[in-house]
Design a protein around this motif. Structure first.
Motif, PDB file in Angstrom:
ATOM      1  N   ASP A 287      11.701  -3.326  -1.951  1.00 16.52           N
ATOM      2  CA  ASP A 287      11.437  -4.625  -1.314  1.00 16.52           C
ATOM      3  C   ASP A 287       9.990  -4.728  -0.855  1.00 16.52           C
ATOM      4  O   ASP A 287       9.455  -3.804  -0.237  1.00 16.52           O
ATOM      5  CB  ASP A 287      12.352  -4.789  -0.089  1.00 16.52           C
TER       6      ASP A 287
ATOM      7  N   GLY B 141      11.372   1.612   5.706  1.00 22.03           N
ATOM      8  CA  GLY B 141       9.967   1.631   5.305  1.00 22.03           C
ATOM      9  C   GLY B 141       9.526   3.073   5.078  1.00 22.03           C
ATOM     10  O   GLY B 141       9.741   3.932   5.929  1.00 22.03           O
TER      11      GLY B 141
ATOM     12  N   SER C 282       6.756  -2.213   2.951  1.00 21.81           N
ATOM     13  CA  SER C 282       5.699  -2.723   3.845  1.00 21.81           C
ATOM     14  C   SER C 282       4.703  -1.618   4.232  1.00 21.81           C
ATOM     15  O   SER C 282       3.503  -1.882   4.301  1.00 21.81           O
ATOM     16  CB  SER C 282       6.274  -3.435   5.079  1.00 21.81           C
TER      17      SER C 282
ATOM     18  N   ASP D  59      10.909 -15.009   6.605  1.00 23.49           N
ATOM     19  CA  ASP D  59      10.850 -15.332   8.042  1.00 23.49           C
ATOM     20  C   ASP D  59      10.871 -16.840   8.286  1.00 23.49           C
ATOM     21  O   ASP D  59       9.938 -17.433   8.850  1.00 23.49           O
ATOM     22  CB  ASP D  59       9.624 -14.659   8.702  1.00 23.49           C
TER      23      ASP D  59
HETATM   24  P1  NAD Z   1      11.693   0.861   9.697  1.00 29.66           P
HETATM   25  O1  NAD Z   1      12.640   0.727  10.825  1.00 29.66           O
HETATM   26  O2  NAD Z   1      12.246   1.189   8.370  1.00 29.66           O
HETATM   27  O3  NAD Z   1      10.564   1.900  10.160  1.00 29.66           O
HETATM   28  C1  NAD Z   1       9.485   2.197   9.350  1.00 29.66           C
HETATM   29  C2  NAD Z   1       8.628   3.250  10.037  1.00 29.66           C
HETATM   30  O4  NAD Z   1       9.368   4.460  10.129  1.00 29.66           O
HETATM   31  C3  NAD Z   1       7.369   3.576   9.240  1.00 29.66           C
HETATM   32  O5  NAD Z   1       6.355   3.956  10.144  1.00 29.66           O
HETATM   33  C4  NAD Z   1       7.811   4.775   8.417  1.00 29.66           C
HETATM   34  O6  NAD Z   1       6.708   5.535   8.002  1.00 29.66           O
HETATM   35  C5  NAD Z   1       8.683   5.501   9.414  1.00 29.66           C
HETATM   36  N1  NAD Z   1       9.688   6.387   8.805  1.00 29.66           N
HETATM   37  C6  NAD Z   1      10.445   6.174   7.692  1.00 29.66           C
HETATM   38  N2  NAD Z   1      11.265   7.217   7.470  1.00 29.66           N
HETATM   39  C7  NAD Z   1      11.038   8.107   8.465  1.00 29.66           C
HETATM   40  C8  NAD Z   1      11.588   9.366   8.786  1.00 29.66           C
HETATM   41  N3  NAD Z   1      12.540   9.929   8.039  1.00 29.66           N
HETATM   42  N4  NAD Z   1      11.126  10.009   9.893  1.00 29.66           N
HETATM   43  C9  NAD Z   1      10.172   9.448  10.677  1.00 29.66           C
HETATM   44  N5  NAD Z   1       9.606   8.246  10.431  1.00 29.66           N
HETATM   45  C10 NAD Z   1      10.044   7.589   9.328  1.00 29.66           C
HETATM   46  O7  NAD Z   1      10.871  -0.523   9.643  1.00 29.66           O
HETATM   47  P2  NAD Z   1      10.268  -1.416   8.490  1.00 29.66           P
HETATM   48  O8  NAD Z   1       9.423  -0.664   7.553  1.00 29.66           O
HETATM   49  O9  NAD Z   1       9.699  -2.601   9.191  1.00 29.66           O
HETATM   50  O10 NAD Z   1      11.544  -1.969   7.711  1.00 29.66           O
HETATM   51  C11 NAD Z   1      11.928  -1.512   6.446  1.00 29.66           C
HETATM   52  C12 NAD Z   1      11.616  -2.493   5.342  1.00 29.66           C
HETATM   53  O11 NAD Z   1      12.447  -3.645   5.445  1.00 29.66           O
HETATM   54  C13 NAD Z   1      10.183  -3.048   5.311  1.00 29.66           C
HETATM   55  O12 NAD Z   1       9.299  -2.141   4.679  1.00 29.66           O
HETATM   56  C14 NAD Z   1      10.388  -4.325   4.543  1.00 29.66           C
HETATM   57  O13 NAD Z   1      10.479  -4.026   3.152  1.00 29.66           O
HETATM   58  C15 NAD Z   1      11.756  -4.800   5.057  1.00 29.66           C
HETATM   59  N6  NAD Z   1      11.635  -5.728   6.210  1.00 29.66           N
HETATM   60  C16 NAD Z   1      11.692  -7.065   5.976  1.00 29.66           C
HETATM   61  C17 NAD Z   1      11.561  -7.963   7.020  1.00 29.66           C
HETATM   62  C18 NAD Z   1      11.621  -9.437   6.735  1.00 29.66           C
HETATM   63  O14 NAD Z   1      11.866  -9.838   5.620  1.00 29.66           O
HETATM   64  N7  NAD Z   1      11.392 -10.289   7.706  1.00 29.66           N
HETATM   65  C19 NAD Z   1      11.375  -7.514   8.323  1.00 29.66           C
HETATM   66  C20 NAD Z   1      11.343  -6.146   8.544  1.00 29.66           C
HETATM   67  C21 NAD Z   1      11.487  -5.268   7.485  1.00 29.66           C
END
Ligand code: NAD
Length: 322
Positions: free
Chosen positions: A57, A273, A27, A128
């Motif tokens: 994903d 993410g 995302s 969702d």
């Molecule tokens: P996340 O909790 O993984 O947080 C992502 C955030 O944290 C981004 O800003 C990223 O740059 C940052 N980050 C990543 N690694 C880091 C690190 N080591 N140190 C500091 N910051 C860091 O949240 P997300 O991206 O929403 O969730 C992960 C993935 O899961 C999404 O990209 C998506 O593919 C999936 N997802 C799906 C749904 C759904 O289907 N409804 C909902 C949420 C997430």
């Protein structure tokens, strides 16, 4: 490009797929957490694969189709056979709104495959589902996805969403082995572990479990969440206190949070993410450190204490049906 086989692989329910414990959440490639250049996106996907991440994903919703396009370019640049990586995308949720009709999801997969530059995805999720009618999901959307599967455009079918009750609702109403996977988010991280109670039920159904957002969509990071984050103010404040506390102690709250989510082996993969090569490297190192030496138990219990007043606090999502 050859992968360095370094990350643990875990089975995904009855699918026969083996996913890397850390999955690449694309995302951020749709710029939903801030700017990312195309070059950085492609390098991030390449570095992830090189370090052993085999699962990616995305969704047409992320960045209004931008994430799928960026991920497609990144995967193509790997230059490896298609069976070396596992891809999931979604249907039913778009920049324009929700549409879980058979007609829309059938068109959606063709659009996604074109953007991803792929002939098939491994998993196609209904995205969702709490925002649609759950009965439509059972009676119309999933049958349409079964046709898509028959046509060879996806290998497996999944459902995603925030309220956990949606998963039982659907799984109890479809024939066994129809829905192969669930993707739950924000319910298995240090501040919220409510997914745990559902794991035995999911296991009994042979359904694979993907958990996403171990950093609570940015709440458990030093830089904090994006403006659109739906958490109530008290949850945001407590997570900020926890992140500041870790920083003061020279600890990395994001590493701790990812390691916490990875510790439960009944979860097949944890989607984080990522939008930069350095985040990929940090997250893979966190997983390897967990395998080698375990989690920092002292800091974890201190952070758990800080988050105790908001434990399992969530936010409303979708149309209330379950
Ligand atoms: P996340 O909790 O993984 O947080 C992502 C955030 O944290 C981004 O800003 C990223 O740059 C940052 N980050 C990543 N690694 C880091 C690190 N080591 N140190 C500091 N910051 C860091 O949240 P997300 O991206 O929403 O969730 C992960 C993935 O899961 C999404 O990209 C998506 O593919 C999936 N997802 C799906 C749904 C759904 O289907 N409804 C909902 C949420 C997430």
């Amino acid at each position: 490009m050859a992968a360095v086989p370094s990350l643990e692989l875990r089975p995904l329910g009855n699918t026969g797929l083996k996913l890397s414990s850390v999955g690449f959440g694309a995302s951020p490639l749709g710029r939903v957490f801030g700017p990312v250049s195309e070059e950085e996106a492609i390098f991030s996907v390449g570095e992830a694969f090189r370090l052993g991440i085999n699962f990616f994903d995305t969704s047409p919703y992320y960045g209004g189709t931008l994430s799928e396009k960026m991920l497609g370019k990144g995967l193509k640049a790997l230059g490896v056979p298609r069976d070396q990586y596992i891809v999931s995308t979604k249907c039913g949720r778009y920049k324009e709104g929700f549409d879980f009709s058979a007609e829309r999801v059938t068109r959606s997969i063709d659009e996604s495959l074109e953007r991803l530059q792929l002939d098939y995805v491994d998993i196609l999720h209904c995205h969702d589902i709490e925002f649609g009618s759950l009965d439509q999901i059972v009676n119309e959307t999933i049958p349409a996805l079964l046709e898509i599967k028959k046509a060879g455009k996806t290998r497996f079918i999944g459902i995603t969403g925030l309220p956990l009750g949606i998963f039982n609702y659907v799984l109890d109403r479809v024939p066994p082995d129809t829905v192969d996977v669930i993707l739950s988010y924000c319910h298995y991280s240090i501040n919220d572990t409510t997914l745990e109670d559902m794991l035995p039920y999911l296991k009994s159904k042979g359904v694979g479990v993907i958990t996403a957002s171990p950093l609570a969509m940015g709440l458990l990071t030093e830089s904090g969440p994006p403006d659109w984050h739906p958490a109530p103010p008290e949850l945001k404040a407590a997570c900020k206190t926890a992140a500041d506390y870790c920083k003061e102690k020279g600890k990395d709250v994001s590493k701790l949070s990812l390691q916490f989510s990875l510790s439960n082996k009944d979860i097949s993969t944890v989607l984080v993410g990522m939008n930069s090569v350095s985040q990929v490297q940090m997250n893979v190192s966190a997983a390897k450190e967990l395998e080698a030496v375990g989690i920092d138990g002292k800091t974890l219990s201190e952070v758990e204490d800080i988050l105790k007043p908001v434990k399992n606090l969530t936010w409303p999502s979708g149309i209330q049906q379950v």
